[in-house]
Design an enzyme around this catalytic site. Sequence first.
Site, PDB file in Angstrom:
ATOM      1  N   GLY A   7       0.762  -1.238   0.000  1.00 41.89           N
ATOM      2  CA  GLY A   7       0.000   0.000   0.000  1.00 41.89           C
ATOM      3  C   GLY A   7       0.791   1.285   0.000  1.00 41.89           C
ATOM      4  O   GLY A   7       0.223   2.352  -0.264  1.00 41.89           O
ATOM      5  N   GLU A  30       3.736  -6.887   1.797  1.00 43.44           N
ATOM      6  CA  GLU A  30       3.302  -7.209   0.427  1.00 43.44           C
ATOM      7  C   GLU A  30       3.325  -5.960  -0.453  1.00 43.44           C
ATOM      8  O   GLU A  30       2.302  -5.561  -1.003  1.00 43.44           O
ATOM      9  CB  GLU A  30       1.861  -7.747   0.464  1.00 43.44           C
ATOM     10  CG  GLU A  30       1.620  -8.888   1.417  1.00 43.44           C
ATOM     11  CD  GLU A  30       0.133  -9.109   1.734  1.00 43.44           C
ATOM     12  OE1 GLU A  30      -0.718  -8.391   1.156  1.00 43.44           O
ATOM     13  OE2 GLU A  30      -0.161  -9.974   2.556  1.00 43.44           O
ATOM     14  N   PRO A  31       4.460  -5.315  -0.622  1.00 42.59           N
ATOM     15  CA  PRO A  31       4.470  -4.086  -1.427  1.00 42.59           C
ATOM     16  C   PRO A  31       4.427  -4.385  -2.926  1.00 42.59           C
ATOM     17  O   PRO A  31       5.065  -5.323  -3.394  1.00 42.59           O
ATOM     18  CB  PRO A  31       5.804  -3.434  -1.059  1.00 42.59           C
ATOM     19  CG  PRO A  31       6.678  -4.576  -0.650  1.00 42.59           C
ATOM     20  CD  PRO A  31       5.797  -5.653  -0.121  1.00 42.59           C
ATOM     21  N   GLY A  32       3.679  -3.596  -3.652  1.00 42.35           N
ATOM     22  CA  GLY A  32       3.633  -3.721  -5.109  1.00 42.35           C
ATOM     23  C   GLY A  32       4.120  -2.434  -5.747  1.00 42.35           C
ATOM     24  O   GLY A  32       5.279  -2.294  -6.143  1.00 42.35           O
ATOM     25  N   ARG A  33       3.219  -1.434  -5.781  1.00 38.72           N
ATOM     26  CA  ARG A  33       3.492  -0.167  -6.447  1.00 38.72           C
ATOM     27  C   ARG A  33       4.814   0.465  -6.021  1.00 38.72           C
ATOM     28  O   ARG A  33       5.573   0.961  -6.852  1.00 38.72           O
ATOM     29  CB  ARG A  33       2.358   0.797  -6.130  1.00 38.72           C
ATOM     30  CG  ARG A  33       2.442   2.116  -6.862  1.00 38.72           C
ATOM     31  CD  ARG A  33       1.438   3.139  -6.311  1.00 38.72           C
ATOM     32  NE  ARG A  33       0.172   2.594  -5.930  1.00 38.72           N
ATOM     33  CZ  ARG A  33      -0.919   2.590  -6.692  1.00 38.72           C
ATOM     34  NH1 ARG A  33      -0.888   3.115  -7.881  1.00 38.72           N
ATOM     35  NH2 ARG A  33      -2.039   2.056  -6.239  1.00 38.72           N
ATOM     36  N   ARG A  53      -5.043   3.528 -15.883  1.00 36.99           N
ATOM     37  CA  ARG A  53      -5.237   4.200 -14.593  1.00 36.99           C
ATOM     38  C   ARG A  53      -5.914   5.575 -14.709  1.00 36.99           C
ATOM     39  O   ARG A  53      -6.778   5.889 -13.890  1.00 36.99           O
ATOM     40  CB  ARG A  53      -3.903   4.347 -13.824  1.00 36.99           C
ATOM     41  CG  ARG A  53      -3.229   3.006 -13.505  1.00 36.99           C
ATOM     42  CD  ARG A  53      -2.082   3.131 -12.518  1.00 36.99           C
ATOM     43  NE  ARG A  53      -2.567   3.443 -11.194  1.00 36.99           N
ATOM     44  CZ  ARG A  53      -2.504   4.633 -10.636  1.00 36.99           C
ATOM     45  NH1 ARG A  53      -1.941   5.657 -11.273  1.00 36.99           N
ATOM     46  NH2 ARG A  53      -2.997   4.819  -9.442  1.00 36.99           N
ATOM     47  N   TYR A  61      -9.240   5.553 -12.528  1.00 37.83           N
ATOM     48  CA  TYR A  61      -9.168   6.176 -11.189  1.00 37.83           C
ATOM     49  C   TYR A  61      -9.004   7.688 -11.261  1.00 37.83           C
ATOM     50  O   TYR A  61      -8.678   8.302 -10.249  1.00 37.83           O
ATOM     51  CB  TYR A  61      -7.974   5.631 -10.394  1.00 37.83           C
ATOM     52  CG  TYR A  61      -7.800   4.140 -10.423  1.00 37.83           C
ATOM     53  CD1 TYR A  61      -8.716   3.300  -9.801  1.00 37.83           C
ATOM     54  CD2 TYR A  61      -6.702   3.570 -11.059  1.00 37.83           C
ATOM     55  CE1 TYR A  61      -8.540   1.933  -9.830  1.00 37.83           C
ATOM     56  CE2 TYR A  61      -6.519   2.200 -11.084  1.00 37.83           C
ATOM     57  CZ  TYR A  61      -7.448   1.391 -10.474  1.00 37.83           C
ATOM     58  OH  TYR A  61      -7.280   0.033 -10.495  1.00 37.83           O
ATOM     59  N   CYS A 105     -11.787   4.421 -29.339  1.00 40.56           N
ATOM     60  CA  CYS A 105     -13.075   5.080 -29.605  1.00 40.56           C
ATOM     61  C   CYS A 105     -13.902   5.216 -28.332  1.00 40.56           C
ATOM     62  O   CYS A 105     -14.961   4.593 -28.198  1.00 40.56           O
ATOM     63  CB  CYS A 105     -13.821   4.294 -30.670  1.00 40.56           C
ATOM     64  SG  CYS A 105     -12.819   4.157 -32.146  1.00 40.56           S
ATOM     65  N   GLU A 106     -13.417   5.973 -27.385  1.00 36.95           N
ATOM     66  CA  GLU A 106     -14.127   6.255 -26.136  1.00 36.95           C
ATOM     67  C   GLU A 106     -13.637   7.609 -25.647  1.00 36.95           C
ATOM     68  O   GLU A 106     -12.426   7.869 -25.667  1.00 36.95           O
ATOM     69  CB  GLU A 106     -13.752   5.248 -25.036  1.00 36.95           C
ATOM     70  CG  GLU A 106     -14.036   3.838 -25.387  1.00 36.95           C
ATOM     71  CD  GLU A 106     -14.668   3.058 -24.247  1.00 36.95           C
ATOM     72  OE1 GLU A 106     -15.166   3.660 -23.279  1.00 36.95           O
ATOM     73  OE2 GLU A 106     -14.655   1.829 -24.366  1.00 36.95           O
TER      74      GLU A 106
HETATM   75  N1  LLP Z   1      -1.599  -6.965  -0.817  1.00 39.92           N
HETATM   76  C1  LLP Z   1      -2.896  -7.079  -1.160  1.00 39.92           C
HETATM   77  C2  LLP Z   1      -3.741  -8.053  -0.475  1.00 39.92           C
HETATM   78  C3  LLP Z   1      -3.422  -6.245  -2.163  1.00 39.92           C
HETATM   79  O1  LLP Z   1      -4.708  -6.342  -2.486  1.00 39.92           O
HETATM   80  C4  LLP Z   1      -2.574  -5.313  -2.820  1.00 39.92           C
HETATM   81  C5  LLP Z   1      -3.083  -4.439  -3.875  1.00 39.92           C
HETATM   82  C6  LLP Z   1      -1.221  -5.268  -2.440  1.00 39.92           C
HETATM   83  C7  LLP Z   1      -0.774  -6.098  -1.425  1.00 39.92           C
HETATM   84  C8  LLP Z   1      -0.236  -4.333  -3.081  1.00 39.92           C
HETATM   85  O2  LLP Z   1      -0.565  -3.002  -2.878  1.00 39.92           O
HETATM   86  P1  LLP Z   1       0.438  -1.829  -3.349  1.00 39.92           P
HETATM   87  O3  LLP Z   1       1.712  -1.945  -2.503  1.00 39.92           O
HETATM   88  O4  LLP Z   1       0.725  -2.044  -4.774  1.00 39.92           O
HETATM   89  O5  LLP Z   1      -0.312  -0.607  -3.092  1.00 39.92           O
HETATM   90  N2  LLP Z   1      -4.867  -0.970  -9.684  1.00 39.92           N
HETATM   91  C9  LLP Z   1      -4.802   0.000  -8.608  1.00 39.92           C
HETATM   92  C10 LLP Z   1      -4.186  -0.586  -7.367  1.00 39.92           C
HETATM   93  C11 LLP Z   1      -4.910  -1.830  -6.869  1.00 39.92           C
HETATM   94  C12 LLP Z   1      -4.279  -2.420  -5.657  1.00 39.92           C
HETATM   95  C13 LLP Z   1      -4.885  -3.737  -5.345  1.00 39.92           C
HETATM   96  N3  LLP Z   1      -4.294  -4.437  -4.254  1.00 39.92           N
HETATM   97  C14 LLP Z   1      -4.034   1.232  -9.107  1.00 39.92           C
HETATM   98  O6  LLP Z   1      -3.608   1.257 -10.247  1.00 39.92           O
HETATM   99  O7  LLP Z   1      -3.906   2.219  -8.387  1.00 39.92           O
END
Ligand code: LLP
Length: 425
Positions: free
Chosen positions: A247, A284-287, A323, A327, A354-355
């Site tokens: 997050g 659990e970092p993604g972004r 995105r 969003y 076409c949107e």
């Molecule tokens: N763990 C769980 C259970 C999650 O659902 C998520 C993201 C993460 C970890 C990773 O979160 P992060 O560190 O990336 O914030 N598509 C959206 C973001 C959706 C996030 C969904 N869950 C966007 O483009 O902003």
Amino acid sequence: MTTPNLPRGTHLQYRVQQLTLEEVDLKQLASTHGTPLFVYSKAAMLDALAAYETGFKGRQSQICYAMKANSSLAVLQLFAKAGCGFDIVSGGELARALAAGADAKKIIFSGVGKTREEMWAALGAGIGCFNVESLAELDVLNEVALDFGERAPISLRVNPDVDAKTHPYISTGLKGNKFGIAHKEVVQAYAYAAQCPGLRVVGIDCHIGSQIVDASPYLDAADRMLDLVDAIEANGIALEHLDFGGGLGIDYAGDTPPSADVLWIKLFEKLDARGYGNRKILIEPGRSLVGNAGVCLTEVLYMKPGEDKNFCIVDAAMNDLPRPTLYDAYHGIVPVDTTGDTPAQMVDVVGPICESGDWLGRDRSLAVQAGDILAVLSTGAYSMSMGSNYNSRNRPMEILVDGTEPHIIRERDRTEDQWANERLL
Ligand code: LLP
């Protein structure tokens, strides 16, 4: 023209007015490989990971990259080699992570709708933990594990009812969200799980949302979770690990999220104060690991003056970069070559789809003309992984830059790939 500002954490730089990623000239790359083109920096990804590692120094921890942010095999391979585990949410992600060399024991499986087949596959692979999101899922996993002949390692995902103060679509830790088990039911749910013969309780988990730019929701969620840990362990159920989810936000438009090391130093102050500083911590970092490591290069096709607005029509679109329309998200858009003398004008940067929702940036001041290359910034996360073939557009090529070396990590789709699984009547 003046050189535009760039977000933090990118490894982007203007050199002699040309935009480079690490040591690679982006205009040159676009001319060699065509556009749209995703380009990622290996160093930016590893730097982002290093910030977490600094925060975790001397602690027991496991970073599980949330691969939904960017699930390209080479990106997964990079994080696997760096010692990361993975947070997965589907059987497809499990297979991808394993194909990229993941250590199955470091995989955790999140998500509200795991199927029996996915549970079976994850048990077969020997993953480290299922993050279970409902009592109904506990029962099904218990059954599947008994059939499989092993106890499934589980943690329960707690919904701490904390406001992450982010976009409603990506806020997950509030009562009204579909995620996790309600705070007041968690202690009871652990007592239930502990007596299921097919399950083995190993941890507790929460994830409150995405693009969080402030430490306070994390600290609140930690307090709420630790209250539960106190109560669960008072019932004689031991938790080996505490998982704080992902997050953490990135700088899209001058945003100032805490850096990962600063955030974790604060969180450990709390954990130490409450006697949990030596517990194994999972995240659990993604972004925050990949978002600012990537750009999408796109060519200006046409400048189209309008009555109310001027449009800059580019060859990337909402299928490549969903995105903004999904969003209302902001991504910086900058020219890769700033030597031109075209006057700046206010434009909406839009794609060919076409949107009317097919826009990448609105009301931007850009000094560009047809044929110029633009970089859409901060597109390492939730861009390619959320892309589609809408309008039968080929998905772009992806390149990972390592110093002076551009590595192609995904070829552009061939049009016939798009219908490979289709059958005529
Ligand atoms: N763990 C769980 C259970 C999650 O659902 C998520 C993201 C993460 C970890 C990773 O979160 P992060 O560190 O990336 O914030 N598509 C959206 C973001 C959706 C996030 C969904 N869950 C966007 O483009 O902003």
